[in-house]
Design a protein around this motif. Structure first.
Motif, short mmCIF file in Angstrom:
data_model
loop_
_atom_site.label_atom_id
_atom_site.label_comp_id
_atom_site.label_asym_id
_atom_site.label_seq_id
_atom_site.Cartn_x
_atom_site.Cartn_y
_atom_site.Cartn_z
N ASN A 109 44.77 2.38 55.92
CA ASN A 109 44.13 2.16 57.22
C ASN A 109 44.38 3.32 58.17
O ASN A 109 43.52 3.70 58.96
CB ASN A 109 44.66 0.85 57.82
CG ASN A 109 44.20 0.67 59.24
OD1 ASN A 109 43.01 0.58 59.49
ND2 ASN A 109 45.13 0.64 60.17
N HIS A 132 36.92 4.24 61.06
CA HIS A 132 36.90 2.86 61.56
C HIS A 132 37.05 2.81 63.07
O HIS A 132 36.89 1.76 63.68
CB HIS A 132 37.97 2.01 60.87
CG HIS A 132 39.38 2.29 61.30
ND1 HIS A 132 40.27 3.02 60.55
CD2 HIS A 132 40.06 1.92 62.41
CE1 HIS A 132 41.43 3.08 61.17
NE2 HIS A 132 41.34 2.44 62.32
N HIS A 174 38.33 -0.04 66.96
CA HIS A 174 38.97 0.32 68.25
C HIS A 174 37.92 0.65 69.31
O HIS A 174 38.13 1.55 70.13
CB HIS A 174 39.90 1.51 68.05
CG HIS A 174 40.93 1.33 66.99
ND1 HIS A 174 41.90 0.35 67.05
CD2 HIS A 174 41.12 1.98 65.81
CE1 HIS A 174 42.66 0.43 65.96
NE2 HIS A 174 42.20 1.40 65.19
N ASP A 192 43.83 -3.03 64.33
CA ASP A 192 43.84 -2.67 62.90
C ASP A 192 44.21 -3.87 62.03
O ASP A 192 43.55 -4.18 61.05
CB ASP A 192 44.87 -1.56 62.63
CG ASP A 192 44.44 -0.21 63.16
OD1 ASP A 192 43.30 0.19 62.88
OD2 ASP A 192 45.25 0.43 63.86
FE LIG Z 1 43.11 2.03 63.43
#
Ligand SMILES: [Fe+2]
Ligand code: FES
Length: 328
Positions: free
Chosen positions: A152, A158, A163, A282
């Motif tokens: 991650n 991502h 986020h 996350d």
């Molecule tokens: Fe992250």
């Protein structure tokens, strides 16, 4: 997990003088304690006599005493006393407690997970993290294998989704590259995310100019990651395996833009709430990933921007092969 590596398993302050601590790490029950010289000892939390947990025993004469029948073990794992045989009797050699090589550095406790050897490699660390920084720490338990949590933090695209309300604002959804450099024990990553103009597609790393700045992310095997936010700010995370479905993240913030005593600690402490928010963003997604453990053959359909993930998995396989393990 990769054998023949140093793993951070706890923070130094979690093992206090005079009190053994029981934890599960690397799928094993371990007991940690400090000897007469304040050195940390790490042993199997399982008495070789009849399997009681030494972590609920007590420290005695520079060793650890089992709570069940009072057998005593020294820091090397040697049994030094079997009370039922008499203090004058020599304890049997076979009564030996599994003991791990330990190092304590940078406020963390490392154990060597693998074959004992005469010379050990240096502890994984980032040398640029020196005394000029002030730090603040937090930790979090995630119910996935540590490899998922690591990947991650190597995943650069991502941000605009996971986020979008914090560090991923600006809808920079296109991930050019990323540019990566592998070295002997890790990966460096430069990020080139940008907003989508609707006309261009993501560029490959080979189409990007060579980076003219330090890498944004660094990963060192087996489990240490650093984010270089600026010259004066870094975030590190150690990903510590508990077992194949659980891990602990030891996060530390570093800053040196405020160096005034006391004030610098207060300022650094304020990193914690925002880091907690980002980490929870996350965590919310990563905990849903299946399987809970990553691997090269788990059926995922990866894209170009997944390059760091592929490199992590490939390097991990190579290190496992070198350690004589069945590769994942
Ligand atoms: Fe992250
Ligand atoms: S089980 Fe530890 S002394 Fe008997």
């Amino acid at each position: 997990m990769i054998r023949d590596q140093w793993y951070v398993i706890l923070r130094s302050k979690e093992v206090k003088r005079g009190q053994p601590v029981g934890v599960t790490r690397m799928g094993e029950k371990l007991v940690l304690w400090r000897d007469a010289e304040d050195r940390v000892v790490c042993q199997a939390d399982l008495c070789p006599h009849r399997g009681a947990a030494l972590s609920i025993g007590r420290l005695k004469d520079g060793g650890i005493q089992c709570p069940f029948h009072g057998f005593e073990y020294d820091p090397s794992g040697r049994c030094v006393c079997v009370p039922a045989n008499g203090l004058a009797a020599k304890p049997p050699n076979a009564m030996h407690l599994l003991t791990y090589p330990v190092r304590e550095a940078h406020g963390y406790i490392y154990i060597w997970w693998g074959e004992e050897r005469a010379d050990y490699p240096p502890l994984p660390w980032f040398d640029e993290l020196d005394d000029t920084f002030t730090t603040a720490e937090l930790q979090d338990h995630w119910t996935v294998d540590y490899s998922r949590a690591i990947e991650n933090q190597l995943d650069v695209f991502h941000l605009a989704f996971v986020h979008d309300t914090t560090i991923g604002r600006g809808r920079r959804t296109i991930a050019d590259g990323p540019v990566t450099v592998e070295d002997d024990n890790g990966i460096q990553i430069w990020v080139y995310n940008r907003a989508d103009d609707g006309a261009s597609t993501a560029r490959r790393a080979s189409e990007l100019p060579p980076p003219d700045r330090p890498p944004f992310l660094k990963f060192v095997f087996p489990n240490l990651w650093m984010n270089r936010i600026s010259d004066d700010i870094r975030i590190t995370v150690f990903f510590t395996p508990i077992d194949e479905e659980n891990c602990i993240l030891y996060l530390r913030s570093y800053q040196r833009f405020i160096r005034v005593p006391v004030l610098r600690n207060i300022v650094t402490w304020f990193f914690n709430p925002s880091n907690r928010v980002i980490l929870n963003q996350d965590k919310r997604v990563v905990l849903t990933q299946r399987p809970k453990r990553s691997g090269l053959k788990i059926g995922e359909k990866l894209i170009l921007a997944d390059k760091p993930i592929i490199e992590y998995r490939t390097m991990r396989r190579e290190l496992q092969r070198r350690a004589g393990q069945d590769v994942e």
